[in-house]
Design an enzyme around this catalytic site. Structure first.
Site, PDB file in Angstrom:
ATOM      1  N   TYR A  62       0.819  -1.220   0.000  1.00  0.00           N
ATOM      2  CA  TYR A  62       0.000   0.000   0.000  1.00  0.00           C
ATOM      3  C   TYR A  62       0.853   1.271   0.000  1.00  0.00           C
ATOM      4  CZ  TYR A  62      -4.135  -2.812   0.084  1.00  0.00           C
ATOM      5  OH  TYR A  62      -5.100  -3.696  -0.291  1.00  0.00           O
ATOM      6  N   GLN A  95     -15.346   1.966  -6.358  1.00  0.00           N
ATOM      7  CA  GLN A  95     -14.662   0.839  -5.730  1.00  0.00           C
ATOM      8  C   GLN A  95     -13.171   1.147  -5.617  1.00  0.00           C
ATOM      9  OE1 GLN A  95     -16.224  -3.087  -7.548  1.00  0.00           O
ATOM     10  NE2 GLN A  95     -16.772  -1.504  -9.001  1.00  0.00           N
ATOM     11  N   ASP A  98      -8.013   4.975  -5.012  1.00  0.00           N
ATOM     12  CA  ASP A  98      -7.229   6.168  -5.369  1.00  0.00           C
ATOM     13  C   ASP A  98      -8.069   7.429  -5.135  1.00  0.00           C
ATOM     14  OD1 ASP A  98      -8.729   6.947  -7.794  1.00  0.00           O
ATOM     15  OD2 ASP A  98      -7.876   5.173  -8.727  1.00  0.00           O
ATOM     16  N   HIS A 113     -14.599   0.861  -0.953  1.00  0.00           N
ATOM     17  CA  HIS A 113     -13.531  -0.042  -0.510  1.00  0.00           C
ATOM     18  C   HIS A 113     -12.391   0.666   0.211  1.00  0.00           C
ATOM     19  CE1 HIS A 113     -14.957  -3.019  -3.839  1.00  0.00           C
ATOM     20  NE2 HIS A 113     -15.723  -3.054  -2.769  1.00  0.00           N
ATOM     21  N   GLY A 179     -15.971   0.930 -16.014  1.00  0.00           N
ATOM     22  CA  GLY A 179     -14.674   0.316 -15.755  1.00  0.00           C
ATOM     23  C   GLY A 179     -14.636  -0.648 -14.590  1.00  0.00           C
ATOM     24  N   SER A 181     -15.236  -4.942 -13.654  1.00  0.00           N
ATOM     25  CA  SER A 181     -15.498  -6.300 -14.159  1.00  0.00           C
ATOM     26  C   SER A 181     -16.827  -6.832 -13.616  1.00  0.00           C
ATOM     27  CB  SER A 181     -14.366  -7.227 -13.732  1.00  0.00           C
ATOM     28  OG  SER A 181     -14.273  -7.236 -12.319  1.00  0.00           O
TER      29      SER A 181
HETATM   30  P1  NAD Z   1     -11.284  -5.083 -11.997  1.00  0.00           P
HETATM   31  O1  NAD Z   1      -9.788  -5.031 -12.020  1.00  0.00           O
HETATM   32  O2  NAD Z   1     -11.944  -6.316 -11.545  1.00  0.00           O
HETATM   33  O3  NAD Z   1     -11.865  -4.781 -13.452  1.00  0.00           O
HETATM   34  C1  NAD Z   1     -11.386  -3.699 -14.194  1.00  0.00           C
HETATM   35  C2  NAD Z   1     -12.321  -3.478 -15.357  1.00  0.00           C
HETATM   36  O4  NAD Z   1     -11.882  -2.313 -16.015  1.00  0.00           O
HETATM   37  C3  NAD Z   1     -12.307  -4.602 -16.410  1.00  0.00           C
HETATM   38  O5  NAD Z   1     -13.635  -5.011 -16.667  1.00  0.00           O
HETATM   39  C4  NAD Z   1     -11.678  -3.938 -17.630  1.00  0.00           C
HETATM   40  O6  NAD Z   1     -12.265  -4.388 -18.843  1.00  0.00           O
HETATM   41  C5  NAD Z   1     -12.016  -2.491 -17.398  1.00  0.00           C
HETATM   42  N1  NAD Z   1     -11.140  -1.550 -18.059  1.00  0.00           N
HETATM   43  C6  NAD Z   1      -9.811  -1.642 -18.338  1.00  0.00           C
HETATM   44  N2  NAD Z   1      -9.380  -0.535 -18.953  1.00  0.00           N
HETATM   45  C7  NAD Z   1     -10.464   0.283 -19.065  1.00  0.00           C
HETATM   46  C8  NAD Z   1     -10.646   1.588 -19.608  1.00  0.00           C
HETATM   47  N3  NAD Z   1      -9.651   2.269 -20.166  1.00  0.00           N
HETATM   48  N4  NAD Z   1     -11.891   2.130 -19.544  1.00  0.00           N
HETATM   49  C9  NAD Z   1     -12.925   1.450 -18.986  1.00  0.00           C
HETATM   50  N5  NAD Z   1     -12.810   0.212 -18.466  1.00  0.00           N
HETATM   51  C10 NAD Z   1     -11.580  -0.351 -18.501  1.00  0.00           C
HETATM   52  O7  NAD Z   1     -11.729  -3.839 -11.187  1.00  0.00           O
HETATM   53  P2  NAD Z   1     -12.903  -3.664 -10.198  1.00  0.00           P
HETATM   54  O8  NAD Z   1     -14.123  -4.306 -10.785  1.00  0.00           O
HETATM   55  O9  NAD Z   1     -12.949  -2.239  -9.856  1.00  0.00           O
HETATM   56  O10 NAD Z   1     -12.461  -4.487  -8.916  1.00  0.00           O
HETATM   57  C11 NAD Z   1     -11.149  -4.349  -8.437  1.00  0.00           C
HETATM   58  C12 NAD Z   1     -11.026  -4.048  -6.961  1.00  0.00           C
HETATM   59  O11 NAD Z   1      -9.628  -3.866  -6.687  1.00  0.00           O
HETATM   60  C13 NAD Z   1     -11.662  -2.741  -6.622  1.00  0.00           C
HETATM   61  O12 NAD Z   1     -12.732  -3.022  -5.805  1.00  0.00           O
HETATM   62  C14 NAD Z   1     -10.611  -1.908  -5.894  1.00  0.00           C
HETATM   63  O13 NAD Z   1     -10.830  -1.906  -4.497  1.00  0.00           O
HETATM   64  C15 NAD Z   1      -9.324  -2.599  -6.159  1.00  0.00           C
HETATM   65  N6  NAD Z   1      -8.491  -1.843  -7.127  1.00  0.00           N
HETATM   66  C16 NAD Z   1      -8.460  -0.481  -7.073  1.00  0.00           C
HETATM   67  C17 NAD Z   1      -7.701   0.228  -7.982  1.00  0.00           C
HETATM   68  C18 NAD Z   1      -7.707   1.744  -7.916  1.00  0.00           C
HETATM   69  O14 NAD Z   1      -8.048   2.305  -6.860  1.00  0.00           O
HETATM   70  N7  NAD Z   1      -7.380   2.452  -8.999  1.00  0.00           N
HETATM   71  C19 NAD Z   1      -6.947  -0.440  -8.948  1.00  0.00           C
HETATM   72  C20 NAD Z   1      -6.995  -1.851  -8.968  1.00  0.00           C
HETATM   73  C21 NAD Z   1      -7.766  -2.534  -8.047  1.00  0.00           C
END
Ligand code: NAD
Length: 237
Positions: A62, A95, A98, A113, A179, A181
């Site tokens: 983290y 979710q 950041d 989250h 964005g 899954s």
């Molecule tokens: P996920 O990683 O399960 O899914 C990401 C989704 O984003 C995919 O369906 C993918 O097709 C889509 N994607 C990729 N590039 C994209 C774009 N340019 N535009 C639109 N969509 C795009 O993510 P999730 O469903 O949010 O679950 C992941 C969990 O992990 C979250 O709950 C979070 O707590 C954590 N997480 C957070 C971050 C962050 O804060 N930025 C990053 C990674 C994971």
């Protein structure tokens, strides 16, 4: 008072965002890289078991994510959502951990989250602190003397903000999903709280077609491209 009345008259847009909205800013999602999040296995860094096994590794993971936040900027999708506030009462449910929605200019953001920039006590979950820099250290204690942990909802933990998030979803006049899954519950279930007659938009290049929600438009495109277009369309209507 005037602002309050104005918001009451505005249509409410509720936007559920996931890691994909921050992908174009340079923060990796984990579904896109075989279940890894920035090269780490989720089980090693984002579960309570991981915390019990190896606090140093979890803290370091983290810390790196927090450090990375200093190097990235909001992208066109974050800015587009902020622009939408000119005509709509926009509520973001993210979710993401950041702070790119905040820095993109959005004003109502519910973090489902947790938040990377915050840490909390391990004996009293109400003791939450904002870190001054990016680094949490083993030995950093809360005012009750317990080790501080990242203010993150790890996999397998309760999601306390899901109840207000469900209530907000039920009040939407327009609902967007961007964005995600839709694999992580209970967040993915929020779509079920949105009334059937409400227009729904789902933006994700890999969106699956199996959602049988009524009035759902699936846009298989990157958020940085599709969201500004959708926002312009809604602002012009
Ligand atoms: P996920 O990683 O399960 O899914 C990401 C989704 O984003 C995919 O369906 C993918 O097709 C889509 N994607 C990729 N590039 C994209 C774009 N340019 N535009 C639109 N969509 C795009 O993510 P999730 O469903 O949010 O679950 C992941 C969990 O992990 C979250 O709950 C979070 O707590 C954590 N997480 C957070 C971050 C962050 O804060 N930025 C990053 C990674 C994971």
């Amino acid at each position: 008072m005037i602002t309050f009345v104005k918001i009451m008259l505005m249509k409410k847009i509720v936007v559920l965002t996931g890691a994909g909205i921050s992908a174009e800013s340079g923060i990796k999602t984990f579904r896109d890289s075989d279940g890894l999040w920035e090269e780490y296995r989720i089980e090693d860094v984002a579960t309570y078991d991981a915390w019990q096994r190896n606090q140093e590794l979890v803290i370091e993971f983290y810390n790196q994510r927090r450090k990375q936040l200093l190097e990235v900027e909001p992208n066109a999708a974050h800015y587009a959502l902020a622009k939408l506030e000119a005509r709509f009462d926009v509520q973001i449910i993210t979710q993401n951990v950041d702070d790119l929605h905040e820095r993109g200019g959005s004003s109502k953001i519910l973090h489902l989250h947790g938040e990377l920039k915050k840490v909390r006590s391990t004996v009293d979950e109400n003791l939450i602190y904002t870190l001054k820099g990016w680094e949490l250290k083993k030995g950093d204690l809360c005012e009750k003397g317990s080790q501080l942990r990242p203010h993150i909802v790890w996999f397998g933990e309760d999601v306390p903000m899901i109840i207000p998030a469900a209530e907000l979803s039920a009040q939407a006049d327009i609902f967007m999903v961007v964005g995600t899954s839709m694999n992580v519950y209970p967040a993915a279930g929020l779509l079920n709280y949105v009334p059937a007659n409400v227009p729904k938009y789902f933006i994700d290049p890999n969106a699956k077609d199996f959602y049988n929600a009524r009035n759902l438009m699936i846009i298989k495109e990157k958020a940085g491209i599709a969201l500004p277009e959708l926002v312009e369309k809604l602002l012009a209507e």
